[in-house]
Design a protein around this motif. Structure first.
Motif, short mmCIF file in Angstrom:
data_model
loop_
_atom_site.label_atom_id
_atom_site.label_comp_id
_atom_site.label_asym_id
_atom_site.label_seq_id
_atom_site.Cartn_x
_atom_site.Cartn_y
_atom_site.Cartn_z
N PRO A 15 -3.62 6.62 -7.30
CA PRO A 15 -4.02 5.12 -7.14
C PRO A 15 -4.72 4.91 -8.03
CG PRO A 15 -4.74 5.73 -4.79
CD PRO A 15 -3.99 6.62 -5.69
N HIS A 16 -5.91 5.70 -8.12
CA HIS A 16 -6.38 5.98 -9.42
C HIS A 16 -5.88 5.35 -11.30
CE1 HIS A 16 -9.04 7.93 -6.86
NE2 HIS A 16 -10.13 7.16 -7.70
N GLY A 17 -4.65 6.33 -11.66
CA GLY A 17 -3.87 6.71 -12.15
C GLY A 17 -2.04 5.08 -12.59
N ILE A 18 -2.84 4.32 -11.38
CA ILE A 18 -1.74 2.96 -11.28
C ILE A 18 -2.75 1.30 -11.08
CG2 ILE A 18 0.59 1.92 -10.32
CD1 ILE A 18 0.23 4.41 -8.47
N THR A 19 -2.19 1.04 -13.12
CA THR A 19 -2.53 -1.29 -13.01
C THR A 19 -1.95 -1.03 -13.50
OG1 THR A 19 -5.11 1.08 -13.20
CG2 THR A 19 -4.82 -1.31 -13.93
N ASN A 68 -5.76 -2.48 -10.41
CA ASN A 68 -5.91 -1.20 -10.03
C ASN A 68 -5.82 -0.29 -8.66
OD1 ASN A 68 -7.74 1.41 -9.44
ND2 ASN A 68 -6.42 1.69 -11.19
N TYR A 69 -4.85 0.08 -8.85
CA TYR A 69 -4.67 0.43 -7.27
C TYR A 69 -6.04 1.13 -6.54
CZ TYR A 69 -1.06 -3.45 -7.39
OH TYR A 69 -0.13 -4.62 -8.03
N PHE A 70 -6.67 2.41 -7.03
CA PHE A 70 -7.24 2.69 -6.00
C PHE A 70 -8.81 1.32 -5.54
CE2 PHE A 70 -11.80 4.91 -4.82
CZ PHE A 70 -11.14 5.89 -4.37
#
Length: 715
Positions: free
Chosen positions: A555-559, A564-566
């Motif tokens: 989720p760090h890499g999904i925005t 941002n999902y993290f």
């Protein structure tokens, strides 16, 4: 041609007649919790008395027929009074194939010859009682088995066991006696009054000590005459005590001793269906010891990992829906999660890389031949035949896109992990690529102009379930993989028109299941416990929303356009934690050490619980806090230690923590679930090393899919 038709017909018959394991129809063997037995009730009137704890039958751990406890009936009869104690059959998810039954069997301990024994009746499905049947004791010394033909209760032809919902002990009318006690254990339906005696003896394989428990394993024994495996323990050379029993389908037992720094010796016997014991196994020893936080994390990961290795369905290598339960029905999504757990186990050296590779190869070879619809797998399949199992009803007899997405999350992680240039690992990569490329994600848009992906498709009923995929929930991974598909992708814009839909369809969908307009338009923006929530219905929903799509996807890499999902997932976990600490419904057990409302087994049914009043029933699910380690490491570690050190005597078992418990009602689940054990393994590993996130996020198709989403988000 005629011979070919006959062969195909024969093959189809063979595929359709695989036999599930037949369980005994059991009302009571042991209560997981001390104090009282949840699945019981008592009543009394007119001076007669049946002792109870909050209306339920007490449990004795000092007297039992099979360890470690029995039901305690303490009662007093008056001439005009009456009392009744009911022990209910409690359904275990998937445990729905039973042996033929002719008799009610139970064991009783009553040493007083002057005792007025109760009568026995059966409770029917409509809660009415059958005829009340008397029974007699022969010796009044030690435990005695009582066998009553089922026909005696109904007075007609043999009824089906499944027609009865409870065994009821009750006062014989008109009898008078002072307070007295008897103990009842091992209540079940049986086929015969006499079974062949056992010839086999258990073969102990290992005994391994941990902080407060010892794991004992033995060689699998498929002798159908074995009813239970009995475990004996000696502490520091003292006499052996009976400490527990295990179902014969499983070859491991976790003995929670509660102490560190002690040496224990173990030996086993088999019990036959008349509860006669075999000879003893050899003796093995183990010593418990204090463990560091890192060792505790590894211990929990390894125990949960066993679910997907030792506990895997034998033919396919895939994950069962729950244990105990059906032994042939495999779960597609849980198997995807299990693949990531298998990888973690190989990296942690719980097993060799070669063993892990061989299991994964078995899985992908099975999937090549299993039922699939436009390349998409059903929710459940028979592990022997690969045929669809419509466990949730006849409409669910085809493709399940979400469960398939969970499966491919694991398969793509495996494609990256098994990168060696040997025959097995090359074959794994080739077969996964073939499975991945044949999945027609775009088929599940239903129509060319659709805004949504749809969850199910049936080969004979088409889109009858008609469930569009709309977030916020666990299904984000479905859109991300559909966008990433190399051959049958959907436009990245569908992420916004479907998953993050903000028109009336999305509003109605979210407000209906959330019972609020907070987050009904996908974005939320409200603050809960001082924590701002960008995306999520109500205050975030059950925690599995933050786990299932993010075991492979980091989720760090999904925005996207909204968050941002993290950060969003972390905020959902913190809101969940703070709700449990506040504990607005004042449930027993909640607090900073016990939190994490999510989906799990319950006392009557599976349920998804969340931190809102109407969806909070007091049920604590270990995977909620433990799978949130990447988001809340300090709070999760505190929960892990509490679940193990303080609750381990009822909550810890051979596959780690049992699925859930309800302290308010003195109930603990008897099962482990395939969807809940693997997230513990994988998300703890992602917290510790980022292993699965790093593997998955370097997959070329995943990278391309996320780039498409980014380009769409930037427009």
């Amino acid at each position: 041609m005629r011979n070919l038709v006959l062969l195909l017909t024969l093959f189809a018959c063979i595929r359709s007649t695989a036999q599930e394991y037949e369980h005994p129809y059991s009302f009571f063997t042991n209560s997981a919790m001390s104090g009282d037995f949840f699945y019981s009730s008592t009543l009394h009137s007119s001076g007669s008395l049946i002792y109870s704890i909050k209306g339920k039958i007490p449990v004795s751990s000092s007297q039992f027929h099979s360890p470690g406890n029995a039901l305690e009936l303490t009662y007093m009869n008056t001439v005009s009074g009456n009392w009744q104690a009911a022990i209910y059959y409690h359904e275990i998810r998937g445990m729905d194939h039973f042996r033929k039954s002719n008799y009610l069997s139970f064991w009783i301990l009553n040493d007083d010859k002057n005792t007025s024994l109760p009568l026995v009746a059966m409770m029917k499905k409509d809660s009415s009682l059958t005829k009340k049947v008397p029974f007699q004791l022969q010796q009044h010394t030690g435990w005695e088995q009582i066998l009553i033909p089922l026909d005696d209760f109904t007075g007609n032809s043999q009824p089906k066991a499944e027609n009865f919902m409870a065994v009821v002990f009750c006062q014989e009318p008109g009898t008078v006696n002072p307070r007295q006690t008897c103990f009842i254990d091992d209540i079940e339906f049986v086929t015969s009054t006499e079974y062949p005696k056992l010839s086999s003896v258990p073969e102990l394989v290992s005994a391994t000590g941990y902080a407060r428990h010892v794991d004992i394993s033995w060689k699998q024994n498929m002798d159908p005459s074995v009813r239970l495996v009995k475990i004996y323990r000696s502490e520091n050379g003292n006499p052996y005590n009976q400490v527990g029993v295990q179902l014969p389908q499983y070859n491991r037992y976790s003995d929670f001793t509660g102490n560190s720094g002690k040496q224990y010796s173990y030996k086993l016997t088999f019990l036959d269906r008349n509860y006669r014991e075999s000879d003893f196994s050899k003796v093995m020893q183990a010593e418990t010891r204090e463990m560091s936080d890192e060792e505790l994390l590894t211990m929990v990961q390894e125990a949960s990992w066993r679910y997907y290795t030792e506990g895997a369905e034998v033919n396919s290598g895939m994950a069962l829906e729950n244990i105990p339960g059906r032994q042939q029905m495999i779960a597609t999504g849980a198997s995807g999660f299990g693949l990531m757990a298998i990888i973690t186990g190989a990296e942690r050296q719980f097993t060799g890389r070669e063993n892990a590779a061989n299991q994964v190869l078995k899985i992908v070879e099975f999937l090549e031949k299993a039922d699939a619809f436009h390349g998409v797998f059903p929710h459940f399949m028979d592990g022997k035949t690969g045929l669809t199992e419509p466990f949730f009803g006849n409409r669910d007899n085809g493709a399940d896109l979400v469960e398939t997405a969970f499966l491919f999350q694991g398969l793509l992680a495996a494609r990256q992990y098994f990168s060696l240039n040997n025959t097995v690992e090359k074959s794994i990569r080739t077969k996964i690529t073939s499975l991945w490329e044949r999945a027609e994600w775009d088929w599940f848009t239903k129509t060319p102009d659709s805004k949504f992906l749809y969850w199910h498709w049936s080969p004979d009923q088409a889109w009858v379930i008609n469930h569009p995929l709309i977030g916020w929930n666990e299904t984000m991974v479905t859109y991300l993989l559909a966008i990433a598909s190399p051959k049958y992708s959907i436009p990245a814009e569908m992420y916004y028109t479907g998953w993050a839909n903000q028109d009336s369809t999305g509003w109605k969908y979210r407000s209906a299941w959330g019972r609020t307009i907070d987050g009904a338009g996908y974005t939320n923006g409200n603050t809960y416990y001082g924590i701002k929530l960008d995306v999520g219905v109500s205050n975030g929903g059950p925690l599995f929303f933050t786990h299932y799509s993010f075991m492979g996807y980091d989720p760090h890499g999904i925005t996207d356009k909204y968050t941002n999902y993290f950060i969003n997932n972390q905020n959902i976990a913190k809101i969940n934690y703070n709700y449990c600490v506040e504990n607005p419904k004042h449930f027993k057990g909640y607090g900073s050490e016990a939190w994490g409302l999510t989906a799990s087994d319950g006392p009557y049914d599976y349920s998804a619980n969340e931190p809102v009043l109407w969806q909070d029933i007091g049920k604590i699910t270990p995977t909620g806090a433990l799978s949130s380690f990447p988001y809340t490491p300090e709070e999760s570690m505190k929960a892990l230690k509490h679940y193990y050190y303080d609750c381990g005597h009822f909550l810890w078992g051979p596959y780690g923590f049992r699925d859930s418990f309800l302290p308010q009602e003195n109930w603990c689940s008897e099962i482990y679930m395939g969807l809940n054990q693997a997230p513990i393994v994988v998300m703890i590993e992602n917290y510790r090393t980022g292993l699965i996130w790093n593997l998955f996020m370097k997959d070329p198709d995943v990278i391309r899919g996320l780039e498409k989403l980014k380009q769409c988000s930037d427009k």
